[in-house]
Design an enzyme around this catalytic site. Sequence first.
Site, mmCIF file in Angstrom:
data_model
loop_
_atom_site.group_PDB
_atom_site.id
_atom_site.type_symbol
_atom_site.label_atom_id
_atom_site.label_comp_id
_atom_site.label_asym_id
_atom_site.label_seq_id
_atom_site.Cartn_x
_atom_site.Cartn_y
_atom_site.Cartn_z
ATOM 1 N N TYR A 296 0.831 -1.217 0.086
ATOM 2 C CA TYR A 296 -0.033 -0.235 -0.036
ATOM 3 C C TYR A 296 0.725 1.213 -0.116
ATOM 4 O O TYR A 296 0.570 2.232 -0.520
ATOM 5 C CB TYR A 296 -0.892 -0.027 1.141
ATOM 6 C CG TYR A 296 -2.137 -1.133 1.174
ATOM 7 C CD1 TYR A 296 -1.699 -2.276 1.262
ATOM 8 C CD2 TYR A 296 -3.482 -0.586 0.962
ATOM 9 C CE1 TYR A 296 -2.747 -3.388 1.185
ATOM 10 C CE2 TYR A 296 -4.524 -1.405 1.100
ATOM 11 C CZ TYR A 296 -4.225 -2.770 0.921
ATOM 12 O OH TYR A 296 -5.140 -3.630 1.054
ATOM 13 N N LYS B 56 3.806 -14.999 3.849
ATOM 14 C CA LYS B 56 4.064 -16.025 2.529
ATOM 15 C C LYS B 56 5.604 -16.180 2.629
ATOM 16 O O LYS B 56 5.997 -15.762 1.686
ATOM 17 C CB LYS B 56 3.413 -15.233 1.253
ATOM 18 C CG LYS B 56 3.529 -15.997 0.209
ATOM 19 C CD LYS B 56 2.641 -17.243 0.078
ATOM 20 C CE LYS B 56 2.730 -18.034 -1.113
ATOM 21 N NZ LYS B 56 1.984 -19.433 -1.123
ATOM 22 N N ASP C 177 -2.226 -18.359 2.293
ATOM 23 C CA ASP C 177 -3.203 -19.327 1.402
ATOM 24 C C ASP C 177 -3.582 -20.476 2.349
ATOM 25 O O ASP C 177 -4.793 -20.714 2.061
ATOM 26 C CB ASP C 177 -2.469 -19.998 0.243
ATOM 27 C CG ASP C 177 -1.011 -20.540 0.607
ATOM 28 O OD1 ASP C 177 -0.323 -20.172 1.244
ATOM 29 O OD2 ASP C 177 -0.249 -21.373 -0.436
ATOM 30 N N ASP D 64 -6.230 -6.995 4.888
ATOM 31 C CA ASP D 64 -6.992 -6.562 4.239
ATOM 32 C C ASP D 64 -8.028 -7.826 3.602
ATOM 33 O O ASP D 64 -9.356 -7.694 3.586
ATOM 34 C CB ASP D 64 -6.729 -5.637 3.037
ATOM 35 C CG ASP D 64 -7.906 -4.770 2.398
ATOM 36 O OD1 ASP D 64 -9.053 -4.837 2.898
ATOM 37 O OD2 ASP D 64 -7.533 -3.966 1.526
ATOM 38 N N ASP E 122 -11.837 -9.405 5.180
ATOM 39 C CA ASP E 122 -13.314 -9.738 4.555
ATOM 40 C C ASP E 122 -13.689 -11.067 4.602
ATOM 41 O O ASP E 122 -14.963 -11.272 4.655
ATOM 42 C CB ASP E 122 -12.845 -8.994 2.994
ATOM 43 C CG ASP E 122 -13.076 -7.526 3.035
ATOM 44 O OD1 ASP E 122 -12.948 -6.932 3.954
ATOM 45 O OD2 ASP E 122 -13.675 -7.027 1.881
HETATM 46 N N1 GGG Z 1 -14.561 1.599 6.097
HETATM 47 C C1 GGG Z 1 -13.722 1.005 5.420
HETATM 48 C C2 GGG Z 1 -13.368 1.553 4.101
HETATM 49 O O1 GGG Z 1 -13.769 2.634 3.632
HETATM 50 N N2 GGG Z 1 -12.799 0.639 3.104
HETATM 51 C C3 GGG Z 1 -12.699 1.101 1.722
HETATM 52 C C4 GGG Z 1 -11.165 0.687 1.185
HETATM 53 O O2 GGG Z 1 -10.797 1.696 0.453
HETATM 54 N N3 GGG Z 1 -10.478 0.220 2.027
HETATM 55 C C5 GGG Z 1 -9.142 -0.115 1.770
HETATM 56 C C6 GGG Z 1 -8.191 -0.269 2.949
HETATM 57 O O3 GGG Z 1 -8.870 -0.550 4.180
HETATM 58 O O4 GGG Z 1 -6.960 -0.459 3.017
#
Ligand code: GGG
Length: 365
Positions: free
Chosen positions: A142, A189, A221, A245, A249
Amino acid sequence: MKKKIVILPGDGIGKEVTTEGKRVLEKIAEVFGHEFEFDEATIGHDAIEASGNPLPDETLAKLKNCDAILFGAVGHPKYDNDPTLKVRPEQGLLKMRKELGLYANLRPIKLFDELLEASSIKPEILKGSDILFFRELTGDVYFGEKGRKDDGNTAFDLMIYQRYEVERIAHKAFQAARTRRKKVTSVDKANVLESSRLWREVVQEIGKQYPDVELEHQFIDAAAMKLIQNPRSFDVVVTGNLFGDILTDEASQIAGSMGMLASASVGDTVGLYEPIHGSAHDITGKGIANPLASILSVALLLDISFGLKEESDLVIKAVEQTLKQGYRTTDIANDKTSKVKILDTQQMGAIIVNHIATIHEPVSK
Ligand code: GGG
């Protein structure tokens, strides 16, 4: 207690759910005699439309001068469908994390018994699941160097970690494990990636300072598979930005829905609290978004930033009671065993606020 809270609704359903989160904060202040002063600021797509900047200086100044932040979400389909756009809502989110030094993202995955049937995973596999994720938030692909070369035909994002970044999040994970079931699973990893080998090396070193905590390592994985095969085998999970991330989810299915998962981002300065879900433009404006992740983020805010455990527990109790009574938003309504009553976003917020008031006897200011 006197505190200043900035509400940062952001985009899409972010606005709808933070409205309900704020109502809960107002009710808590009323019931317990606290003084919460609110301010609001823009971020994401709305901020780009207004000023061309996804994190305006004015917003940043407000965030640096408050006691806690309640955030919604950022994102807009316009950017998702056009990868050539240079200024994007998510840049505001990343810059905010970096500027505020929010390096640790805590994502508790706790299944309310009433939602056992709401998940696509079998109830007997889910029952009793209770996982605390630590997602590293200010490093990894990121924030590594990124770009294009060969006339735009080659693209790169550098996956990079520095020792101190791994050390500080590892300490947080081990410290949390000590207050729980004393087990840390570090996810990487390391069979392929050099940055993961550094990650593993550092987590092992830090682990020696916590001999009472069991440490295990899993490849991303394998962890993705084990998470839905046997979620009860996890206690605290610590992992990098990208893996965290994605994995959280997936883990939202353990809690029934993304609409149930709250998070806290903490580090050097002020704490930021937000649902893990995004802006969800497909349901924006329909009034069907689940505000419980925002409301449970308020519970984290009260506990972590303000040390108000009783107030935080009361919010969680109000959510539990609401679910027990069969109230659901549509995302958690596929319950085959009991009669559910479907609520819209505002109605769900109103029931929680009402339960807060009735469970607790008001005190005079
Ligand atoms: N409330 C979480 C949110 O807005 N997620 C959208 C997003 O772009 N998330 C990327 C991240 O959390 O790194």
